[in-house]
Design a protein around this motif. Structure first.
Motif, PDB file in Angstrom:
ATOM      1  N   LEU A   9       0.830  -1.206   0.000  1.00 59.13           N
ATOM      2  CA  LEU A   9       0.000   0.000   0.000  1.00 59.13           C
ATOM      3  C   LEU A   9       0.861   1.252   0.000  1.00 59.13           C
ATOM      4  N   ASN A  10       1.865   1.300   0.871  1.00 53.52           N
ATOM      5  CA  ASN A  10       2.746   2.468   0.934  1.00 53.52           C
ATOM      6  C   ASN A  10       3.473   2.686  -0.393  1.00 53.52           C
ATOM      7  N   ARG A  13       1.054   3.957  -3.099  1.00 53.27           N
ATOM      8  CA  ARG A  13       0.701   5.344  -2.803  1.00 53.27           C
ATOM      9  C   ARG A  13       1.825   6.283  -3.229  1.00 53.27           C
ATOM     10  N   LYS A  14       3.065   5.901  -2.911  1.00 50.54           N
ATOM     11  CA  LYS A  14       4.198   6.744  -3.269  1.00 50.54           C
ATOM     12  C   LYS A  14       4.389   6.798  -4.783  1.00 50.54           C
ATOM     13  N   LEU A  50      -6.724   2.456  -1.454  1.00 52.12           N
ATOM     14  CA  LEU A  50      -6.441   3.679  -2.213  1.00 52.12           C
ATOM     15  C   LEU A  50      -7.707   4.264  -2.825  1.00 52.12           C
ATOM     16  N   GLU A  53      -9.216   6.187  -0.080  1.00 50.94           N
ATOM     17  CA  GLU A  53      -8.462   7.422   0.158  1.00 50.94           C
ATOM     18  C   GLU A  53      -8.682   8.454  -0.945  1.00 50.94           C
ATOM     19  N   LEU A  55      -7.563   8.151  -4.118  1.00 48.46           N
ATOM     20  CA  LEU A  55      -6.481   8.180  -5.097  1.00 48.46           C
ATOM     21  C   LEU A  55      -6.808   7.377  -6.348  1.00 48.46           C
ATOM     22  N   PRO A 160      -8.125  12.785  -1.445  1.00 47.03           N
ATOM     23  CA  PRO A 160      -6.737  12.340  -1.461  1.00 47.03           C
ATOM     24  C   PRO A 160      -5.910  12.884  -0.304  1.00 47.03           C
ATOM     25  N   PHE A 161      -5.281  11.990   0.442  1.00 49.05           N
ATOM     26  CA  PHE A 161      -4.365  12.288   1.534  1.00 49.05           C
ATOM     27  C   PHE A 161      -4.992  13.009   2.710  1.00 49.05           C
ATOM     28  N   SER A 166      -2.930   7.881   5.480  1.00 51.75           N
ATOM     29  CA  SER A 166      -2.229   8.120   4.215  1.00 51.75           C
ATOM     30  C   SER A 166      -0.788   8.538   4.455  1.00 51.75           C
ATOM     31  N   ALA A 168       2.997   8.354   2.990  1.00 52.02           N
ATOM     32  CA  ALA A 168       3.841   8.059   1.833  1.00 52.02           C
ATOM     33  C   ALA A 168       5.275   7.940   2.316  1.00 52.02           C
TER      34      ALA A 168
END
Length: 233
Positions: A9-10, A13-14, A50, A53, A55, A160-161, A166, A168
């Protein structure tokens, strides 16, 4: 979510933040899993997270597409969360912190202190801090005893974020991540001091600053992120 699931997930997201998956690109489980060298299950779970979130956008059976975002979109969503959590902190301080929630907050501080005491972090440490951070923020919301704030935050988390979940993480610069996350943890200490002292206005100010700090002060961590943004919550 398991440790491996959290890492996937991280990473996804990044990759979205860094533009490796540009806005409008379609993502599917199998090619994404093959690209990351993992099984489909953590990718499937990450896609769902995501989407929550804000995204990713679901395309039915055809997978997901990356949502178009701007720097203003990200900053606005985080600022709204800061206002809501600041209000929660002020009301919690004015009401008084119940014993059970006080113990949760102090436990989060102690666990974070132990995590950062060695002067560096690994990916497993950051996954652990992710859980500590979630419990810390939720304890403040609970202490406010204001369901309207909780409901507003739940709606805002689809931006988002805007979610406290969330995070990153730059796996290639863990020294930078140590500085970022330790800075956030020190802010946790200051807000707990304000909460337990009954200083509502101060608690509100710190929580609003906590949400916005790394959007505004990326230079403190020795980094110049894309579009001037580096998200940690």
């Amino acid at each position: 979510m398991s440790g491996s699931g959290q890492r996937v997930l991280n990473l996804l997201r990044k990759m979205i933040i860094d533009g490796e998956f540009p806005a409008g690109e379609r993502l599917a489980e199998i090619p994404t899993a093959e690209r990351l060298g993992v099984s489909r299950m953590p990718v499937r779970m990450a896609f769902r997270a995501l989407e929550q979130e804000g995204l990713l956008i679901r395309l039915g059976a055809r997978g997901f597409t990356v949502k178009q975002m701007t720097a203003d979109d990200l900053a606005g969503a985080v600022e709204v969360r800061g206002v809501l959590e600041g209000l929660a902190a002020r009301q919690a301080a004015e009401r008084g912190i119940p014993t059970g929630i006080r113990e949760v907050l102090l436990s989060c501080l102690e666990q974070g202190d132990q995590l950062f005491a060695k002067g560096y972090v690994c990916e497993e440490d950051l996954a652990e801090y992710h859980d500590i951070n979630k419990r810390f923020h939720q304890a403040i919301i609970d202490a406010s005893n204001n369901m309207a704030i909780a409901e507003a935050l739940a709606r805002n988390e689809h931006l988002p974020f805007a979610s406290v979940s969330s995070l990153a993480v730059d796996r290639n610069d863990l020294a930078l991540e140590y500085r970022r996350f330790n800075f956030a943890h020190m802010q946790h200490h200051t807000v707990v001091d304000a909460l337990l002292s009954g200083q509502g206005a101060r608690a509100e100010m710190i929580m609003r600053e906590h949400a916005n700090a790394t959007l505004r002060y990326a230079h403190l961590f020795g980094s110049a992120p894309r579009d001037g943004l580096k998200i940690i919550q």
